[in-house]
Design an enzyme around this catalytic site. Structure first.
Site, PDB file in Angstrom:
ATOM      1  N   ALA A 148       0.833  -1.195   0.000  1.00  0.00           N
ATOM      2  CA  ALA A 148       0.000   0.000   0.000  1.00  0.00           C
ATOM      3  C   ALA A 148       0.871   1.249   0.000  1.00  0.00           C
ATOM      4  CB  ALA A 148      -0.929  -0.004   1.213  1.00  0.00           C
ATOM      5  N   CYS A 197      -1.753  -8.595   5.173  1.00  0.00           N
ATOM      6  CA  CYS A 197      -1.465  -7.265   5.696  1.00  0.00           C
ATOM      7  C   CYS A 197      -1.603  -7.247   7.218  1.00  0.00           C
ATOM      8  CB  CYS A 197      -2.405  -6.242   5.085  1.00  0.00           C
ATOM      9  SG  CYS A 197      -2.106  -4.561   5.681  1.00  0.00           S
TER      10      CYS A 197
END
Length: 331
Positions: free
Chosen positions: A18, A100
């Site tokens: 990200a 994540c």
């Protein structure tokens, strides 16, 4: 190496990150040797896709095949709808994020938090695979914490659900990025499933890449943070694995790679946002080089693209004139 109907040019992948693996960075890493590159994590909540951030994350203009979109969320039907919509928009592989470790993701019962709920994992995998006619892959960690390494259980579940490749980061969620990655769990998974496996975590050199391949027996490697400011790591690893000698890029070559990257960022985001996004990349490129703090200060003060590029070029030109003062670009 194949993922479904797609034969990859090699077995090296750029990990989705990200705020990092936007279209300019993916294109750069593909030119530098990555065989496949996933886009930044995209929420499964389609109501949020109208934002500028989401629209940029969904931009795959000019990207070589296969185009990979990674989706994140904790609701099976929302994940299925997100997968369908992305395939309709041109996605050729759907990657499910269960790796994540960020709190803002895990607090929403997504990312690696899903590994605590195996029935939900199975429901999501089955829903997404059923919803699309393209390969579905899964990125995960070895477990939630060192006492609960259920990566093998979820890997078997993924294979049974029709997932066609796995990428496994050699840490648990609670480990975040601390300590050293462990590869024994990845090795155990590779020995017990037949779908392709990418190993991920701490692969920061060609020597480490060769070690991980030998230790785990995996099909491919996924490189994340080590590609930041060093996208040629893919070329380096490929050369060594093929028994070739790799020559690290010169200061002038690094400068040219970096300047082209900055111009792509300015064009992709627009000047104001592009200058802001470029700052972290400049910091990564300059890491371990002489006078990097001076460059950082000068660049952070630049508010327009021309000034930013001029200051970066001047810095690297100075390094080129006094190479003995700079550290190795491979450091």
């Amino acid at each position: 190496m194949r993922i479904g109907r797609y034969e990859l040019v090699n077995n090296l992948a750029l990990a989705p990150m990200a705020g990092v693996t936007d279209l300019p960075f993916r294109l750069l890493c593909r030119r530098m040797g990555a065989g496949i590159a996933a886009g930044e994590m995209l929420t499964c909540d389609v109501r949020l896709w109208h934002t500028e951030k989401s629209r940029r994350r969904m931009d795959h203009s000019g990207e070589p095949e296969p185009r990979v979109v990674q989706i994140a969320g904790g609701d099976p039907q929302m994940m299925a709808e997100a997968a369908q919509r992305n395939v309709d928009a041109g996605a050729q592989i759907i990657d499910i994020n269960m790796g994540c470790p960020a709190k803002k993701v895990c607090n929403k019962a997504a990312g690696s938090a899903l590994m605590r709920d195996e029935p939900l994992v199975q429901a999501i995998l089955e829903a997404v695979v059923k919803a699309v006619n393209v390969p579905v892959t899964l990125k995960m960690r070895t477990g939630w914490d060192p006492e609960h390494r259920n990566g093998l259980t979820i890997a078997r579940m993924a294979e049974a659900s029709g997932v066609q490749a796995l990428a496994i980061h050699g840490r648990t969620r609670t480990c975040m990025y601390r300590g050293d990655a462990e590869y024994e769990t990845i090795r155990a998974i590779k020995q017990n499933v037949s779908i392709p496996i990418f190993a991920n975590g701490d692969i920061d050199s060609a020597a480490k890449a060769k070690h991980v391949l030998e230790q785990t027996g995996v099909d491919g490697l996924m490189i994340g943070r080590s590609a930041q400011g060093r996208p040629w790591i893919f070329s380096e690893i490929l050369a060594v694995l093929n028994g070739e000698f790799f020559v690290a890029p010169s200061i002038a070559e690094v400068r040219d790679i970096m300047l082209a990257h900055l111009r792509d960022l300015h064009a992709f985001y627009g000047e104001e946002a592009g200058v802001r996004v470029a700052r972290k990349h400049i910091d990564w490129y300059a890491k371990s080089r002489a006078s990097a703090p001076a460059l950082r200060q000068a660049v952070m003060q630049a508010t327009d693209a021309t000034t930013q590029i001029d200051r970066v070029q001047a810095y690297f030109n100075a390094l080129e004139e006094a190479p003995e003062e700079s550290l190795s670009s491979a450091a």
